[in-house]
Design a protein around this motif. Sequence first.
Motif, PDB file in Angstrom:
ATOM      1  N   GLY A 118      15.069  41.652 -12.829  1.00 19.28           N
ATOM      2  CA  GLY A 118      16.186  42.463 -13.282  1.00 19.28           C
ATOM      3  C   GLY A 118      16.449  43.702 -12.449  1.00 19.28           C
ATOM      4  O   GLY A 118      17.505  44.320 -12.581  1.00 19.28           O
ATOM      5  N   ILE A 119      15.506  44.076 -11.589  1.00 20.97           N
ATOM      6  CA  ILE A 119      15.678  45.293 -10.797  1.00 20.97           C
ATOM      7  C   ILE A 119      16.592  45.059  -9.603  1.00 20.97           C
ATOM      8  O   ILE A 119      17.183  45.991  -9.057  1.00 20.97           O
ATOM      9  N   GLY A 120      16.742  43.813  -9.170  1.00 17.69           N
ATOM     10  CA  GLY A 120      17.663  43.510  -8.069  1.00 17.69           C
ATOM     11  C   GLY A 120      16.947  43.237  -6.763  1.00 17.69           C
ATOM     12  O   GLY A 120      15.971  43.912  -6.426  1.00 17.69           O
ATOM     13  N   VAL A 134      11.596  45.777 -22.570  1.00 10.55           N
ATOM     14  CA  VAL A 134      11.829  45.164 -21.253  1.00 10.55           C
ATOM     15  C   VAL A 134      12.757  43.965 -21.361  1.00 10.55           C
ATOM     16  O   VAL A 134      13.721  43.833 -20.612  1.00 10.55           O
ATOM     17  N   THR A 135      12.465  43.094 -22.318  1.00  4.20           N
ATOM     18  CA  THR A 135      13.190  41.819 -22.398  1.00  4.20           C
ATOM     19  C   THR A 135      14.589  41.963 -22.991  1.00  4.20           C
ATOM     20  O   THR A 135      15.470  41.159 -22.702  1.00  4.20           O
ATOM     21  N   THR A 136      14.814  43.002 -23.796  1.00  5.24           N
ATOM     22  CA  THR A 136      16.103  43.146 -24.484  1.00  5.24           C
ATOM     23  C   THR A 136      17.240  43.410 -23.516  1.00  5.24           C
ATOM     24  O   THR A 136      18.356  42.938 -23.719  1.00  5.24           O
ATOM     25  N   ARG A 137      17.006  44.149 -22.453  1.00  4.22           N
ATOM     26  CA  ARG A 137      18.099  44.483 -21.541  1.00  4.22           C
ATOM     27  C   ARG A 137      18.563  43.296 -20.712  1.00  4.22           C
ATOM     28  O   ARG A 137      19.711  43.271 -20.276  1.00  4.22           O
ATOM     29  N   CYS A 157      21.777  46.354 -29.025  1.00  6.04           N
ATOM     30  CA  CYS A 157      23.134  46.094 -28.513  1.00  6.04           C
ATOM     31  C   CYS A 157      23.459  47.014 -27.332  1.00  6.04           C
ATOM     32  O   CYS A 157      24.064  46.585 -26.345  1.00  6.04           O
ATOM     33  N   ILE A 158      23.049  48.268 -27.437  1.00  4.60           N
ATOM     34  CA  ILE A 158      23.294  49.222 -26.348  1.00  4.60           C
ATOM     35  C   ILE A 158      22.520  48.805 -25.101  1.00  4.60           C
ATOM     36  O   ILE A 158      23.065  48.786 -23.983  1.00  4.60           O
ATOM     37  N   LEU A 159      21.250  48.459 -25.256  1.00  2.54           N
ATOM     38  CA  LEU A 159      20.422  48.048 -24.124  1.00  2.54           C
ATOM     39  C   LEU A 159      20.958  46.772 -23.480  1.00  2.54           C
ATOM     40  O   LEU A 159      20.994  46.645 -22.247  1.00  2.54           O
ATOM     41  N   MET A 160      21.368  45.810 -24.309  1.00  2.98           N
ATOM     42  CA  MET A 160      21.898  44.553 -23.780  1.00  2.98           C
ATOM     43  C   MET A 160      23.202  44.772 -23.034  1.00  2.98           C
ATOM     44  O   MET A 160      23.470  44.130 -22.018  1.00  2.98           O
ATOM     45  N   PHE A 161      24.031  45.664 -23.541  1.00  5.18           N
ATOM     46  CA  PHE A 161      25.326  45.957 -22.918  1.00  5.18           C
ATOM     47  C   PHE A 161      25.134  46.575 -21.537  1.00  5.18           C
ATOM     48  O   PHE A 161      25.856  46.248 -20.594  1.00  5.18           O
ATOM     49  N   ILE A 162      24.151  47.452 -21.398  1.00  2.07           N
ATOM     50  CA  ILE A 162      23.868  48.067 -20.094  1.00  2.07           C
ATOM     51  C   ILE A 162      23.291  47.027 -19.135  1.00  2.07           C
ATOM     52  O   ILE A 162      23.733  46.903 -17.986  1.00  2.07           O
ATOM     53  N   GLY A 163      22.288  46.296 -19.578  1.00  2.00           N
ATOM     54  CA  GLY A 163      21.774  45.188 -18.787  1.00  2.00           C
ATOM     55  C   GLY A 163      20.873  45.577 -17.632  1.00  2.00           C
ATOM     56  O   GLY A 163      20.163  46.581 -17.670  1.00  2.00           O
ATOM     57  N   ALA A 164      20.945  44.741 -16.580  1.00  2.00           N
ATOM     58  CA  ALA A 164      20.040  44.867 -15.439  1.00  2.00           C
ATOM     59  C   ALA A 164      20.664  45.691 -14.316  1.00  2.00           C
ATOM     60  O   ALA A 164      21.652  46.392 -14.511  1.00  2.00           O
ATOM     61  N   ALA A 174      28.504  40.653 -33.554  1.00  2.00           N
ATOM     62  CA  ALA A 174      28.503  41.632 -32.465  1.00  2.00           C
ATOM     63  C   ALA A 174      27.268  41.471 -31.595  1.00  2.00           C
ATOM     64  O   ALA A 174      27.353  41.524 -30.362  1.00  2.00           O
ATOM     65  N   PHE A 175      26.120  41.260 -32.224  1.00  2.00           N
ATOM     66  CA  PHE A 175      24.865  41.059 -31.487  1.00  2.00           C
ATOM     67  C   PHE A 175      24.958  39.825 -30.593  1.00  2.00           C
ATOM     68  O   PHE A 175      24.553  39.853 -29.429  1.00  2.00           O
ATOM     69  N   GLU A 176      25.507  38.742 -31.130  1.00  2.00           N
ATOM     70  CA  GLU A 176      25.639  37.493 -30.377  1.00  2.00           C
ATOM     71  C   GLU A 176      26.566  37.664 -29.173  1.00  2.00           C
ATOM     72  O   GLU A 176      26.258  37.198 -28.068  1.00  2.00           O
ATOM     73  N   VAL A 177      27.689  38.335 -29.372  1.00  2.00           N
ATOM     74  CA  VAL A 177      28.668  38.523 -28.297  1.00  2.00           C
ATOM     75  C   VAL A 177      28.108  39.427 -27.201  1.00  2.00           C
ATOM     76  O   VAL A 177      28.226  39.115 -26.007  1.00  2.00           O
ATOM     77  N   VAL A 178      27.481  40.538 -27.596  1.00  2.00           N
ATOM     78  CA  VAL A 178      26.904  41.445 -26.606  1.00  2.00           C
ATOM     79  C   VAL A 178      25.768  40.772 -25.855  1.00  2.00           C
ATOM     80  O   VAL A 178      25.614  40.941 -24.642  1.00  2.00           O
ATOM     81  N   SER A 179      24.981  39.971 -26.565  1.00  2.00           N
ATOM     82  CA  SER A 179      23.889  39.221 -25.937  1.00  2.00           C
ATOM     83  C   SER A 179      24.426  38.241 -24.897  1.00  2.00           C
ATOM     84  O   SER A 179      23.857  38.088 -23.821  1.00  2.00           O
ATOM     85  N   ALA A 180      25.529  37.583 -25.219  1.00  2.00           N
ATOM     86  CA  ALA A 180      26.153  36.650 -24.274  1.00  2.00           C
ATOM     87  C   ALA A 180      26.738  37.391 -23.083  1.00  2.00           C
ATOM     88  O   ALA A 180      26.576  36.974 -21.931  1.00  2.00           O
ATOM     89  N   PHE A 181      27.412  38.508 -23.335  1.00  3.82           N
ATOM     90  CA  PHE A 181      28.019  39.287 -22.261  1.00  3.82           C
ATOM     91  C   PHE A 181      26.959  39.869 -21.323  1.00  3.82           C
ATOM     92  O   PHE A 181      27.138  39.894 -20.101  1.00  3.82           O
ATOM     93  N   GLY A 182      25.852  40.341 -21.906  1.00  5.64           N
ATOM     94  CA  GLY A 182      24.768  40.893 -21.087  1.00  5.64           C
ATOM     95  C   GLY A 182      23.857  39.826 -20.527  1.00  5.64           C
ATOM     96  O   GLY A 182      22.871  40.154 -19.870  1.00  5.64           O
ATOM     97  N   THR A 183      24.193  38.551 -20.756  1.00  4.55           N
ATOM     98  CA  THR A 183      23.379  37.382 -20.367  1.00  4.55           C
ATOM     99  C   THR A 183      21.915  37.600 -20.763  1.00  4.55           C
ATOM    100  O   THR A 183      21.004  37.352 -19.982  1.00  4.55           O
ATOM    101  N   VAL A 184      21.723  38.057 -22.002  1.00  2.00           N
ATOM    102  CA  VAL A 184      20.376  38.345 -22.498  1.00  2.00           C
ATOM    103  C   VAL A 184      19.783  37.121 -23.187  1.00  2.00           C
ATOM    104  O   VAL A 184      18.719  36.643 -22.826  1.00  2.00           O
ATOM    105  N   GLY A 185      20.478  36.616 -24.209  1.00  2.00           N
ATOM    106  CA  GLY A 185      19.993  35.410 -24.870  1.00  2.00           C
ATOM    107  C   GLY A 185      19.318  35.641 -26.198  1.00  2.00           C
ATOM    108  O   GLY A 185      18.922  34.685 -26.868  1.00  2.00           O
ATOM    109  N   LEU A 186      19.147  36.887 -26.613  1.00  2.00           N
ATOM    110  CA  LEU A 186      18.599  37.144 -27.949  1.00  2.00           C
ATOM    111  C   LEU A 186      19.652  36.808 -28.993  1.00  2.00           C
ATOM    112  O   LEU A 186      20.852  36.949 -28.741  1.00  2.00           O
ATOM    113  N   SER A 187      19.198  36.383 -30.160  1.00  2.00           N
ATOM    114  CA  SER A 187      20.130  36.004 -31.219  1.00  2.00           C
ATOM    115  C   SER A 187      19.531  36.332 -32.572  1.00  2.00           C
ATOM    116  O   SER A 187      18.308  36.354 -32.738  1.00  2.00           O
TER     117      SER A 187
END
Length: 443
Positions: free
Chosen positions: A200-202, A270-273, A294-301, A378-391
């Motif tokens: 996730g760091i790039g 670590v895994t949530t973002r 949701c905030i962490l997932m939205f920010i992402g990697a 909202a959790f599902e949509v943000v998880s999909a947008f952040g390509t996280v996968g938590l549900s």
Amino acid sequence: MPIKKLSFSRKLILVFFTAIVLGSILLYMPFSLQEGQSISFLTAIFTITSAICVTGLSVIDISKVLSFQGQLILLLFIQLGGLGVMTFSSLFFLLIGKKMSYKERELIKEERNAESSGEIVDFIKKIVIIVLSIEIIGAFFLTLEFLKEFEFTKAIYFGIFHSISAFCNAGFSLFSNNLENYHGSVLMNMTIAYLIILGGIGFSVINSVLMAVRRDVKRFTLTSKVAILVSMFLTFIGMVLFFLLEYKNPTTIGNLTFIDKVLSSFFQSVTTRTAGFNTVPMVALKPATIFMFCILMFIGASPGSTGGGIKTTTIGVIVLYVIGVVQGREHINVFNRRISWDILNRALAILVISIIYVSIITMLVMTIEDGISFEKVAFEVVSAFGTVGLSLGVTSDLSPLSQILIIVTMFIGRLGPMTFALALGEKKIKQSLRYPKENILVG
């Protein structure tokens, strides 16, 4: 319009779309399914999109529905999504001796979010070496953990699968309850976390660190500094908040020892973002924790990584700008460097586009799924947008139309909202006429 005349953004979208179609066909075939199992083509599309977009959301239990061949196909597309479709295909052509054209270099630059295409061939070679090295090391340690309960070949397979899934920030697991059974395993938690962080760091940040260690360069790039700083801050804040919010929750970490509570808090932060693995049941989280996630997932990697979201550097630039405004500074300064206004404009555009998109999709899914609560949607949509996968356990309950919206969201989240925005407007409009300036009251 002929393919050759398409912009780099549109070509990249087309390449990913083609890969999803091919992967869906493969996963839909009988050999990809266990005996007695069947899936719809929409389910195949959803699963492959989740894999190539390194998300991890799934409407099926892959350990019970997919055959060994199906799991290997899924793993291939996870690796494909982690490396990048263009990077992966270019590697293949390089191996057979084909030289890359300028347009191919530009496509990879767009996909990898790199600064220039001049040294992209060397960059690809470095990426492959780095990825394989990290994944092999991760697989080794995970195999040691799996050997405690599985025979040798199965332990190796599980080690390889989860290592690739973790480094590519995909979050797919071969266990029905993800990694909940391993909440107390230090080796499992730290290995998966190490893989997620590096993925996730790039790649550019990893390369920058390696070059600094070898003293090929005297300093890190500004991108590397900001990405590392923001990532460390978010990981620490996420860990502390999760620890405090869930400390007395008996269904998550309330009944664990103090050390296990700290370990679980670190792992989930670590895994949530980016990744989507979980060692605690998501459905048992408190509302405040869900909002924080949701905030962490939205920010992402970070940019150029295997993760999604608006990216750590984007939020970093915006925060620096806000601090500068409060302090009355004329420019955005960090680490003795000045950030151009073009970068800020791009960061703000990404933030606004992302908020609007997530809001619209959330509203649409809530309209379709009348019986599912707002926080779960909202959790599902943000998880999909952040390509996280938590549900929160609603993925398999979504109607076909909602699944299509989530598929599109994963697709946009992986390639980035700006890629799609640029694809809609190919050319930069230069205004020859400048209107008189007038102030507008804000705030």
